[in-house]
Design a protein around this motif. Structure first.
Motif, PDB file in Angstrom:
ATOM      1  N   THR A 108       0.807  -1.215   0.000  1.00  0.00           N
ATOM      2  CA  THR A 108       0.000   0.000   0.000  1.00  0.00           C
ATOM      3  C   THR A 108       0.841   1.266   0.000  1.00  0.00           C
ATOM      4  OG1 THR A 108      -1.748  -1.163   1.172  1.00  0.00           O
ATOM      5  CG2 THR A 108      -1.829   1.238   1.231  1.00  0.00           C
ATOM      6  N   CYS A 109       1.862   1.322   0.865  1.00  0.00           N
ATOM      7  CA  CYS A 109       2.598   2.582   1.001  1.00  0.00           C
ATOM      8  C   CYS A 109       4.069   2.458   0.627  1.00  0.00           C
ATOM      9  CB  CYS A 109       2.461   3.125   2.410  1.00  0.00           C
ATOM     10  SG  CYS A 109       3.519   2.276   3.608  1.00  0.00           S
TER      11      CYS A 109
ATOM     12  N   ARG B  94       6.497   1.169   2.156  1.00  0.00           N
ATOM     13  CA  ARG B  94       7.452   1.192   3.271  1.00  0.00           C
ATOM     14  C   ARG B  94       8.300  -0.084   3.206  1.00  0.00           C
ATOM     15  NH1 ARG B  94       7.122   3.030   8.598  1.00  0.00           N
ATOM     16  NH2 ARG B  94       5.072   3.832   8.132  1.00  0.00           N
TER      17      ARG B  94
ATOM     18  N   GLN C 269       1.088  -5.879   3.678  1.00  0.00           N
ATOM     19  CA  GLN C 269       0.939  -4.494   4.118  1.00  0.00           C
ATOM     20  C   GLN C 269       1.682  -4.293   5.429  1.00  0.00           C
ATOM     21  OE1 GLN C 269      -3.430  -4.151   4.033  1.00  0.00           O
ATOM     22  NE2 GLN C 269      -3.087  -2.327   2.797  1.00  0.00           N
TER      23      GLN C 269
ATOM     24  N   CYS D  32      -0.380   0.669   7.818  1.00  0.00           N
ATOM     25  CA  CYS D  32      -1.418   0.637   6.775  1.00  0.00           C
ATOM     26  C   CYS D  32      -2.564  -0.289   7.164  1.00  0.00           C
ATOM     27  CB  CYS D  32      -0.822   0.198   5.436  1.00  0.00           C
ATOM     28  SG  CYS D  32       0.127   1.491   4.644  1.00  0.00           S
TER      29      CYS D  32
ATOM     30  N   PRO E 209      -4.467   4.125   4.517  1.00  0.00           N
ATOM     31  CA  PRO E 209      -4.247   5.514   4.103  1.00  0.00           C
ATOM     32  C   PRO E 209      -5.165   5.926   2.962  1.00  0.00           C
ATOM     33  CG  PRO E 209      -2.504   4.091   3.263  1.00  0.00           C
ATOM     34  CD  PRO E 209      -3.387   3.226   4.108  1.00  0.00           C
TER      35      PRO E 209
ATOM     36  N   HIS F 245      -4.093   7.835   0.443  1.00  0.00           N
ATOM     37  CA  HIS F 245      -3.322   7.926  -0.803  1.00  0.00           C
ATOM     38  C   HIS F 245      -3.302   6.589  -1.534  1.00  0.00           C
ATOM     39  CE1 HIS F 245      -0.089   5.591   0.913  1.00  0.00           C
ATOM     40  NE2 HIS F 245      -0.026   6.407   1.951  1.00  0.00           N
TER      41      HIS F 245
ATOM     42  N   ILE G   2       3.121   5.566  -2.124  1.00  0.00           N
ATOM     43  CA  ILE G   2       4.143   6.576  -1.837  1.00  0.00           C
ATOM     44  C   ILE G   2       5.410   6.188  -2.601  1.00  0.00           C
ATOM     45  CG2 ILE G   2       5.657   7.587  -0.079  1.00  0.00           C
ATOM     46  CD1 ILE G   2       3.495   7.129   1.979  1.00  0.00           C
TER      47      ILE G   2
ATOM     48  N   ASP H 133      -1.303  13.967   3.820  1.00  0.00           N
ATOM     49  CA  ASP H 133      -2.614  13.361   4.031  1.00  0.00           C
ATOM     50  C   ASP H 133      -3.723  14.399   3.875  1.00  0.00           C
ATOM     51  OD1 ASP H 133      -4.218  11.005   4.905  1.00  0.00           O
ATOM     52  OD2 ASP H 133      -4.777  12.398   6.504  1.00  0.00           O
TER      53      ASP H 133
END
Ligand SMILES: [Zn+2]
Ligand SMILES: [Zn+2]
Length: 270
Positions: A54-55, A57, A69, A73, A78, A80, A83, A221
């Motif tokens: 998802t992000c 990381r 995930q 998350c 999130p 968004h 990222i 955000d």
């Protein structure tokens, strides 16, 4: 070739710093005008795999395989849609940001944007590139919006449209450094809004939201929240340096950074 070697090749030849060639981080003379000296380059941390689906990381190796995930998350999905971070925030990327904000901005904007670009997902279809806005009083005192400059460079290199004032700051917020999540949200409330003149253009658009440093994520955000309310179809966050929560907990907070005089390099223990 490693990802980092490939990145070095993408970044290096395009950087045009002032003559004579010096590393913008440590000031060491370098043979050719190639961005950073080898030792500073080796200190940059490019986020790798495996990473949160998802992000993005970076996750430990034990998380390999399948769509995974990260804990934040899972706990708090999130808004968004991903990222993309050029580097993870550390001493080297911090110094680059400071040099970018307080000095050699044109040359560094190009290099920083290229590092971001190398980490972007495939941008299928049309995208609009929107910087995280700076309040006009900050704009006046600094003379430029660093996120805007990165967005401009990304727009040039990717060929996607730039909406430099898609989001605007209607209220100046003091530094978010050191504030907890709730306090950050309160400080930001009502401070960022969609530019009414850009509403039509943003509707149904895929948006790449650009910032130099992604710290707590509270500001981005808020931007994503406004973009989604304006009915953008996707909002991916792109930044040069991403702070992982671990760094925040250790007391060094990028949003409270002040310009600093170049200090002698600390000895490295290797
Ligand atoms: Zn150097
Ligand atoms: Zn995640």
């Amino acid at each position: 070739m490693s990802v980092k070697q490939r990145l070095a090749e993408i970044v290096q030849p395009a950087v045009d710093l002032v003559y004579p060639p010096r590393c913008p981080l440590c000031g060491d003379a370098i043979a050719e005008q190639k961005g950073l000296c080898a030792s500073c380059w080796s200190e940059l941390v490019i986020p790798g795999e495996p990473s949160c689906a998802t992000c993005q990381r970076p996750l430990g190796d034990s998380m390999l395989g399948g769509e995974v995930q990260c804990a934040p998350c899972l706990a708090n999905p999130p808004r968004h849609d991903g990222i993309a971070a050029g580097t993870l925030y550390n001493d080297a990327s911090r110094k680059l940001i400071l040099a970018f904000k307080h000095g050699r901005r044109i040359a560094l904007a190009d290099m920083l944007a290229k590092l971001i670009e190398a980490r972007l997902p495939k941008l299928d279809g049309d995208w609009l590139i929107v910087p995280v806005p700076l309040h006009r009083t900050r704009l006046w005192s600094r003379g430029f919006n660093q996120a805007g400059l990165l967005a401009q460079n990304l727009s040039k290199s990717t060929g996607h449209g730039l909406v430099v004032d898609g989001l605007i700051r209607t209220k100046r917020t003091e530094s978010l450094g050191g504030l907890g999540q709730k306090a950050r949200e309160r400080a930001l409330a009502g401070s960022i809004t969609i530019n009414p003149a850009c509403k039509e253009r943003l509707k149904d658009a895929q948006v790449l939201l650009v910032d130099d440093v992604l710290t707590s994520g509270a500001t981005s955000d808020m931007c994503v929240r406004k973009l989604k309310r304006a009915k953008v179809s996707r909002a991916v966050v792109a930044c040069f340096a991403r702070v992982l929560d671990e760094a925040l907990e250790h007391g060094r907070h990028p949003e409270s950074e002040t310009p600093e005089v170049r200090k002698p390099r600390a000895p490295r223990d290797e």
